[in-house]
Motif scaffolding. Sequence first.
Motif, PDB file in Angstrom:
ATOM      1  N   ALA A  98       0.828  -1.207   0.000  1.00  0.00           N
ATOM      2  CA  ALA A  98       0.000   0.000   0.000  1.00  0.00           C
ATOM      3  C   ALA A  98       0.860   1.253   0.000  1.00  0.00           C
ATOM      4  O   ALA A  98       0.549   2.215  -0.711  1.00  0.00           O
ATOM      5  N   ASP A  99       1.952   1.240   0.757  1.00  0.00           N
ATOM      6  CA  ASP A  99       2.800   2.436   0.812  1.00  0.00           C
ATOM      7  C   ASP A  99       3.435   2.737  -0.548  1.00  0.00           C
ATOM      8  O   ASP A  99       3.604   3.894  -0.899  1.00  0.00           O
ATOM      9  N   GLU A 100       3.718   1.696  -1.331  1.00  0.00           N
ATOM     10  CA  GLU A 100       4.261   1.913  -2.680  1.00  0.00           C
ATOM     11  C   GLU A 100       3.203   2.492  -3.605  1.00  0.00           C
ATOM     12  O   GLU A 100       3.490   3.372  -4.424  1.00  0.00           O
ATOM     13  N   VAL A 101       1.986   2.013  -3.484  1.00  0.00           N
ATOM     14  CA  VAL A 101       0.892   2.559  -4.296  1.00  0.00           C
ATOM     15  C   VAL A 101       0.682   4.025  -3.940  1.00  0.00           C
ATOM     16  O   VAL A 101       0.622   4.892  -4.824  1.00  0.00           O
ATOM     17  N   LEU A 102       0.622   4.328  -2.659  1.00  0.00           N
ATOM     18  CA  LEU A 102       0.394   5.712  -2.221  1.00  0.00           C
ATOM     19  C   LEU A 102       1.551   6.620  -2.621  1.00  0.00           C
ATOM     20  O   LEU A 102       1.332   7.786  -2.973  1.00  0.00           O
ATOM     21  N   ARG A 103       2.760   6.103  -2.612  1.00  0.00           N
ATOM     22  CA  ARG A 103       3.934   6.891  -3.014  1.00  0.00           C
ATOM     23  C   ARG A 103       3.828   7.312  -4.483  1.00  0.00           C
ATOM     24  O   ARG A 103       4.320   8.367  -4.876  1.00  0.00           O
ATOM     25  N   ARG A 104       3.171   6.501  -5.295  1.00  0.00           N
ATOM     26  CA  ARG A 104       3.049   6.771  -6.730  1.00  0.00           C
ATOM     27  C   ARG A 104       1.887   7.704  -7.054  1.00  0.00           C
ATOM     28  O   ARG A 104       1.609   7.976  -8.219  1.00  0.00           O
ATOM     29  N   LEU A 105       1.192   8.187  -6.023  1.00  0.00           N
ATOM     30  CA  LEU A 105       0.091   9.124  -6.235  1.00  0.00           C
ATOM     31  C   LEU A 105       0.558  10.525  -5.841  1.00  0.00           C
ATOM     32  O   LEU A 105       0.407  10.932  -4.706  1.00  0.00           O
ATOM     33  N   PRO A 106       1.129  11.265  -6.809  1.00  0.00           N
ATOM     34  CA  PRO A 106       1.641  12.599  -6.462  1.00  0.00           C
ATOM     35  C   PRO A 106       0.553  13.570  -6.059  1.00  0.00           C
ATOM     36  O   PRO A 106      -0.577  13.397  -6.292  1.00  0.00           O
TER      37      PRO A 106
END
Length: 106
Positions: A98-106
């Motif tokens: 989840a943290d990787e997905v959220l990181r990719r949402l600028p």
Amino acid sequence: MNSNSMQSELVSFRSLSQADRLTWLTRLLHVISMAARDTYEIGTNGVANPVDLRRFNELIHHIASFQKSVAMPGVEGMPDTDLFDLLDRELSALDVRADEVLRRLP
């Protein structure tokens, strides 16, 4: 919701304008659809993992339905807490961080 990053993202999401929420959801759909490509058989039209592909599809459907309720205020949709719980649970089940997905949402 188990993920601290998902909880803090929910707080941030709630502070966004309608337009910014729609943009955030659009980006989320894009990132998750890219992750779903890992279910394909490389170099073919086949599917290596149909169970996960189906799970990704259902998750994308729920996000798109929520997006529709944000875009059309008269349309009732699931509460944002339910969406973020679903995201947390399904991403974990799909072995997507989840943290990787959220990181990719600028």
